[in-house]
Scaffold this motif. Sequence first.
Motif, mmCIF file in Angstrom:
data_model
loop_
_atom_site.group_PDB
_atom_site.id
_atom_site.type_symbol
_atom_site.label_atom_id
_atom_site.label_comp_id
_atom_site.label_asym_id
_atom_site.label_seq_id
_atom_site.Cartn_x
_atom_site.Cartn_y
_atom_site.Cartn_z
ATOM 1 N N LEU A 148 0.804 -1.222 0.000
ATOM 2 C CA LEU A 148 0.000 0.000 0.000
ATOM 3 C C LEU A 148 0.835 1.269 0.000
ATOM 4 O O LEU A 148 0.500 2.251 -0.671
ATOM 5 N N ILE A 149 1.938 1.278 0.749
ATOM 6 C CA ILE A 149 2.670 2.522 0.980
ATOM 7 C C ILE A 149 3.317 3.051 -0.291
ATOM 8 O O ILE A 149 3.423 4.263 -0.489
ATOM 9 N N ILE A 150 3.730 2.154 -1.208
ATOM 10 C CA ILE A 150 4.358 2.614 -2.443
ATOM 11 C C ILE A 150 3.319 3.140 -3.436
ATOM 12 O O ILE A 150 3.665 3.824 -4.406
ATOM 13 N N ALA B 178 -6.719 -6.875 2.875
ATOM 14 C CA ALA B 178 -5.893 -7.536 1.869
ATOM 15 C C ALA B 178 -6.677 -7.879 0.607
ATOM 16 O O ALA B 178 -6.088 -8.070 -0.461
ATOM 17 N N ALA B 179 -8.005 -7.956 0.695
ATOM 18 C CA ALA B 179 -8.818 -8.219 -0.490
ATOM 19 C C ALA B 179 -8.839 -7.028 -1.439
ATOM 20 O O ALA B 179 -9.284 -7.150 -2.575
ATOM 21 N N GLY B 180 -8.373 -5.874 -0.949
ATOM 22 C CA GLY B 180 -8.264 -4.709 -1.814
ATOM 23 C C GLY B 180 -9.412 -3.724 -1.715
ATOM 24 O O GLY B 180 -9.372 -2.665 -2.335
ATOM 25 N N GLU B 181 -10.439 -4.044 -0.939
ATOM 26 C CA GLU B 181 -11.580 -3.147 -0.808
ATOM 27 C C GLU B 181 -11.958 -2.997 0.661
ATOM 28 O O GLU B 181 -11.944 -3.965 1.422
ATOM 29 N N ILE B 182 -12.326 -1.775 1.033
ATOM 30 C CA ILE B 182 -12.843 -1.516 2.377
ATOM 31 C C ILE B 182 -14.329 -1.855 2.368
ATOM 32 O O ILE B 182 -15.091 -1.289 1.577
ATOM 33 N N PRO B 183 -14.769 -2.791 3.214
ATOM 34 C CA PRO B 183 -16.164 -3.225 3.157
ATOM 35 C C PRO B 183 -17.131 -2.179 3.702
ATOM 36 O O PRO B 183 -16.768 -1.354 4.550
ATOM 37 N N LYS B 184 -18.345 -2.232 3.201
ATOM 38 C CA LYS B 184 -19.447 -1.414 3.729
ATOM 39 C C LYS B 184 -20.333 -2.338 4.552
ATOM 40 O O LYS B 184 -21.047 -3.174 4.015
#
Length: 333
Positions: A45-47, A248-254
């Motif tokens: 994420l940081i890069i 880690a799945a790449g999405e922030i859940p709602k």
Amino acid sequence: MKALLSTEVGGPDTLVLSELPSPQAKPGFAVVQVKACGVNFPDVLIIEDKYQFKPERPFAPGGEIAGVITSVGEGVTHVKPGDRVLGNTGWGGMAEELALEAARLVKIPDAMPFDDAAAFIMTYGTSYHALKDRADIKPGQTLLVLGAAGGVGLAAVELGKQMGARVIAAASSQEKIDLCKKHGADEGVVYGRGPFDRDGQKELAAQFKAACGPDGADVIYDAIGGDYAEPALRSIAWEGKYLVVGFAAGEIPKIPLNLALLKGCDIVGVFWGAWVGKNPQRHQASVAELLDMYVAGKIKPFVSERFPLARAAEAIKHLASRKAMGKVVVTID
């Protein structure tokens, strides 16, 4: 010295192996000859400027290191040149040398290899903080771990067993579940790759509920997020605790908040890096407890793959693929 630098926003292919001047030890700092650097999801994420912290470029990724102190600055007394240490760095670890606040460094046992030490602090630190400080997990409770074969997940499996929990490991393949069982998991759930439609989410929720039993999971450790979060929350016990560790799945859940109401549960954030800065003494005590467990043979990092510094970008790419099990480490000679 050589360092793998992020000079522009982008994925691992944008990283450049570069020459930099050797760092100097300012007051309160120590210079470490880095022997190994753990690879973690924040490096992905940081890069890409997607992490909570956004360091000024150029910078090297790498949030945890192990190595030997070569010099210390004025005022540093708890470590000295020649000491073998580990440290949580935030970034900067994928380099041959690193100047770091000495308070971030901890001496390691003589028998602890550098690759174990570099695979230790972020995963076990995060998971111990999550289970001990945020969940206050109790013996006999049921713990469901999502992403259980990854670095923090496998640490949560081991620590959950050490803390007396019944551990349900959830991961994307039977191979990963078998690894988790070798590290103490009582049962496992193999889930498919998202995204899931509503029927897929209902099916996944049914899998979690069947594994956890009629009372549900007292604690859910979620380092995955995405479409896995809501089905997992539906399997939580009354007054359970849902630990938000990462995505880690790449999405922030709602999350539908009516589920929290119906379950009487707590949705609990776990931000270990910030907690360390706000609670340095409690962090030091936790690290001492974890190292005692390591020396006693109760916990041990599973290092699945090692990459030299020249191939460190490949190590980050491999971790991002979600194919890695346990820890990936960059070794630096």
